[in-house]
Enzyme design. Sequence first.
Site, short mmCIF file in Angstrom:
data_model
loop_
_atom_site.label_atom_id
_atom_site.label_comp_id
_atom_site.label_asym_id
_atom_site.label_seq_id
_atom_site.Cartn_x
_atom_site.Cartn_y
_atom_site.Cartn_z
N HIS A 1 0.81 -1.22 0.00
CA HIS A 1 0.00 0.00 0.00
C HIS A 1 0.84 1.27 0.00
O HIS A 1 0.31 2.36 -0.19
CB HIS A 1 -0.93 0.02 1.22
N ASP B 1 -8.01 -4.76 7.60
CA ASP B 1 -8.65 -5.66 6.64
C ASP B 1 -9.42 -6.77 7.34
O ASP B 1 -10.48 -7.19 6.87
CB ASP B 1 -7.60 -6.26 5.70
N ARG C 1 7.14 -5.52 3.22
CA ARG C 1 5.87 -6.16 2.87
C ARG C 1 5.77 -6.10 1.35
O ARG C 1 5.76 -5.02 0.77
CB ARG C 1 4.67 -5.47 3.51
N GLU D 1 -5.59 -11.82 7.30
CA GLU D 1 -6.42 -10.62 7.29
C GLU D 1 -7.79 -10.85 6.65
O GLU D 1 -8.49 -9.90 6.29
CB GLU D 1 -5.69 -9.48 6.58
#
Length: 256
Positions: free
Chosen positions: A47, A177, A72, A151
Amino acid sequence: MLTNPSFPDRLKGGSPVLAAWCGLPDPAIPGLLAREAFDAVVIDLQHGAIDFAPAMRAVPLIAAAGKPAMVRIPVGDFASASRFLDAGVSGVIAPMINTLEDARRFAGAMKFPPVGERSWGPHGALALSGLQPADYFASANGLSVAFAMVETREALAIIDDILAVPGIDGVFIGPSDLSIALSKGRSMNPTSPEVEGALDHALARVRAAGKLAGVYAGTGERAAELVRKGFDLISISSDTALLRAGAQVALKAARA
């Protein structure tokens, strides 16, 4: 300065690892936060606005501060996990691991045979570890950690199976999430009672498997709560949020 070669041991040491979380597209920012009292730095390519090349340039800057670098990766981009290991990162978080096949593919990219299928080419890892090639190969599977993100409802339902996959060192919970999934899209509340229950359940399953538990905390106060729950790795806020918070504190003081 060498990258800490015992990051998995540090995570298992009984005191939580508090990590900075970085997504701005400048490698100097993770390098700067590594100079603060964080125990590790996570670079977010899912993200965050940062792409592969600047994230790679950030790894030696974090290492120069004596801190472990983690990333990530984008959803399903397991090939980049191996490339970041080659660069010398100490851990990889893979989002949206919703099936056993996802977990196996991720583990395969993270570990050398016979555990996984990672291929040889640790250009930066050799320099940062200070190890000779044969010594690095013999120890590499134990020098880094593979965190599968839990998630979704699907992942939570098979968390025991995910944890049982050889090469998966632990799970990392994404509370936002997870809250969307548990509420069936009705809300986004990372501290809802449903999420709290899911966190406790996930942590219990991780402990039963003898593996590691990580989680994202939106604030320092929330991080303290998750420390008390017993998580091994807690990422705190984000570089963007920390920048805004610092600006707000400075402006409030200036206008007092």
